[in-house]
Write an enzyme that holds these catalytic residues in place. Sequence first.
Site, PDB file in Angstrom:
ATOM      1  N   GLU A  39       0.851  -1.161  -0.099  1.00 43.91           N
ATOM      2  CA  GLU A  39      -0.025  -0.028  -0.020  1.00 43.91           C
ATOM      3  C   GLU A  39       0.753   1.349   0.079  1.00 43.91           C
ATOM      4  OE1 GLU A  39      -3.289   1.983   2.990  1.00 43.91           O
ATOM      5  OE2 GLU A  39      -2.968  -0.050   3.125  1.00 43.91           O
ATOM      6  N   ARG A 265       4.393 -12.719  10.462  1.00 40.33           N
ATOM      7  CA  ARG A 265       5.333 -11.277   9.876  1.00 40.33           C
ATOM      8  C   ARG A 265       6.482 -11.319  10.504  1.00 40.33           C
ATOM      9  NH1 ARG A 265       1.663  -6.993   8.849  1.00 40.33           N
ATOM     10  NH2 ARG A 265       3.000  -5.586   9.261  1.00 40.33           N
ATOM     11  N   LYS A 275       4.376   0.594   9.624  1.00 37.13           N
ATOM     12  CA  LYS A 275       4.602   1.954   9.115  1.00 37.13           C
ATOM     13  C   LYS A 275       4.041   3.034  10.005  1.00 37.13           C
ATOM     14  CE  LYS A 275       2.876   0.068   4.975  1.00 37.13           C
ATOM     15  NZ  LYS A 275       2.224   0.283   3.758  1.00 37.13           N
TER      16      LYS A 275
HETATM   17  P1  ATP Z   1       2.648  -2.143   8.184  1.00 41.68           P
HETATM   18  O1  ATP Z   1       2.048  -2.909   9.123  1.00 41.68           O
HETATM   19  O2  ATP Z   1       4.041  -1.901   8.386  1.00 41.68           O
HETATM   20  O3  ATP Z   1       1.848  -0.870   7.979  1.00 41.68           O
HETATM   21  P2  ATP Z   1       1.291  -3.381   5.926  1.00 41.68           P
HETATM   22  O4  ATP Z   1       1.148  -4.820   5.962  1.00 41.68           O
HETATM   23  O5  ATP Z   1       0.296  -2.361   6.017  1.00 41.68           O
HETATM   24  O6  ATP Z   1       2.911  -2.909   6.863  1.00 41.68           O
HETATM   25  P3  ATP Z   1       1.592  -3.356   3.147  1.00 41.68           P
HETATM   26  O7  ATP Z   1       2.045  -2.151   2.406  1.00 41.68           O
HETATM   27  O8  ATP Z   1       0.215  -3.300   3.245  1.00 41.68           O
HETATM   28  O9  ATP Z   1       2.119  -3.070   4.601  1.00 41.68           O
HETATM   29  O10 ATP Z   1       2.421  -4.426   2.818  1.00 41.68           O
HETATM   30  C1  ATP Z   1       2.662  -5.192   1.711  1.00 41.68           C
HETATM   31  C2  ATP Z   1       3.184  -6.639   1.810  1.00 41.68           C
HETATM   32  O11 ATP Z   1       4.166  -6.677   2.984  1.00 41.68           O
HETATM   33  C3  ATP Z   1       1.861  -7.475   2.441  1.00 41.68           C
HETATM   34  O12 ATP Z   1       1.584  -8.428   1.609  1.00 41.68           O
HETATM   35  C4  ATP Z   1       2.262  -7.386   4.007  1.00 41.68           C
HETATM   36  O13 ATP Z   1       1.620  -8.764   4.406  1.00 41.68           O
HETATM   37  C5  ATP Z   1       3.665  -7.684   3.794  1.00 41.68           C
HETATM   38  N1  ATP Z   1       4.372  -7.402   5.153  1.00 41.68           N
HETATM   39  C6  ATP Z   1       4.215  -6.310   5.646  1.00 41.68           C
HETATM   40  N2  ATP Z   1       4.806  -6.080   6.999  1.00 41.68           N
HETATM   41  C7  ATP Z   1       5.369  -7.365   6.930  1.00 41.68           C
HETATM   42  C8  ATP Z   1       6.237  -8.007   8.004  1.00 41.68           C
HETATM   43  N3  ATP Z   1       6.664  -7.293   9.286  1.00 41.68           N
HETATM   44  N4  ATP Z   1       6.733  -9.150   7.609  1.00 41.68           N
HETATM   45  C9  ATP Z   1       6.248  -9.778   6.548  1.00 41.68           C
HETATM   46  N5  ATP Z   1       5.584  -9.136   5.453  1.00 41.68           N
HETATM   47  C10 ATP Z   1       5.169  -8.011   5.720  1.00 41.68           C
HETATM   48 MG    MG Z   2      -1.519  -3.718   4.816  1.00 38.42          MG
END
Ligand code: ATP
Ligand code: MG
Length: 563
Positions: A39, A265, A275
Amino acid sequence: MSEAETATGEGARNFIRDIVRADVEAGRTGTVVTRFPPEPNGYLHIGHAKSICLNFGIAEEFGGRCHLRFDDTNPAKEEHEYIESIKKDVRWLGFDWGRHLYFASDYFERLYEWAEHLIGEGKAYVDDLSPDEIREYRGTLTEAGRNSPYRERGAEENLDLFRRMRAGEFTEATRVLRAKIDMASGNINLRDPVIYRILRAAHPRTGDSWRIYPTYDFAHGQSDAIEGVTHSLCTLEFEDHRPLYDWLAANLPVPSRPKQYEFSRLNLSHTVLSKRRLIELVEDGHVKGWDDPRMPTLGGLRRRGFPAAAIRDFAGRIGVTKSGNVVEMALLEHCARQLLNKIAMRRSAVLRPLKVIIENYPEGKTEELDAINNPEDAAAGTRAVPFSREIYIERDDFMEAPPKKFFRLAPGREVRLRYAYFITCRETVKNGAGEVTELICTYDPETRGGNAADGRKVKATLHWVSAAHAIGAEARLYDHLFTQAEPGADGDLVDDLNDDSLTVLTNCRLEPALSDASPGQPIQFERQGYFCLDADSTPARLVFNRTVGLRDTWAKIQAKARA
Ligand code: ATP
Ligand code: MG
């Protein structure tokens, strides 16, 4: 790409690879297609690197492809700058999406048609309940939900209202479109989930053309289906969404049926990987920006000097499972150290200088001494290092009254200057406050190159820099951003910030060869750690970041675990 293979290839088996392999071998999957779906609402961090290495790694291993898809369904939060930085970070990590760059917003028209399709089938309805009422009607984990009074609206009325939602006739939050599934489902995600909402926000890509936007659940799976994704890999928080993912695919005329698999994660000790929390750290001024070398963002790690290959190696070693745990930061540092040891040029840098005057060395004389560039790589050759009567050594390498186990320089003691000569400390010079400001030493001309002709030994070898030839520089030494392994676990995140996460040394003295260091080039300052030139450098003032020190805390942790 062979470098990545060491980290993400055969060596790193995991349950998802096993599933993909089984699908390929059984002929259920032709071309393997995965995607990384960020995102664009922040910068990528090391957690995302786990997902990137997994998705691109699997595509590579099975000769398939991995798409980069921006999940830009939420118009309020997205920014162009994030999109560009995410592309840069994925490329830097060593992966290539080729022509497969996509945006969920490119599918808005198709998604809209599919929403109308659901309405036509009696499987979606426009709900006039307020957001609070919807929440209340939804029930709880232990209590079934209740049907909205608008649930039984006829298809025609729903279609009319939905089209008017699109046309912008209604204000935000007055109506939503919901899938009609089961308000009594044990899975709350199936209790008539909202699939479209009215948002009066301009979208960075579609501008003002939409007044309604699909929710994550409605957009994500259908984007996967449009792109022909075969294995949709996501983190565990989406496990409960999988029944909805499957329901939508089963009830829409989608061109393919991707399957979703979840893994845990990455959590990393002494930092945060969210984030939202990272944004807070920047906005509240606890770090200097997104790419502050203390940040776990890919930009921060890059600036700190972590090579992309070390991050890929790390991703391979942590594996992919369904169990949540916290990985030691020391492991990431270990991966960097292992690689840097092989590739970094060795250089001499005195971080906290103490002047040494070699009184029996001719004044005005300079010698060029041969120094090895990298003992791990004979091809890296040698360089000439200037030596003269006045040099700097590390302040910590001298003690006036040394305790028993201190073997370095002290009054009357002889040590080796690496690649140069043996010197003996004859006298100390002090300032008014009684602090040692200079050492008067003598050298033995019969020890040129660092070995005594008579075979006598010394207990210490020091690095040094010729005073007349030295370049002044700043060094920034980093420690964990947080003092606690799990910051914020028992209270406020900010209370766990490490006040000593940054040490700035402004009076460093470097050997002249370092004047042509370039950003991104790994260098070992002998006995001090791995460093790289920082972007803050100017021709007049070089700034170096310490990536990691030389001591391997991971090895220690491992040894303790085995004991
Ligand atoms: P955050 O919690 O940091 O905001 P998010 O999941 O909202 O992260 P996205 O941009 O939606 O961020 O993530 C893109 C991809 O990265 C998704 O498939 C998500 O599952 C994966 N991802 C995000 N954080 C992690 C993590 N700590 N470990 C493994 N994969 C992750
Ligand atoms: Mg997300």
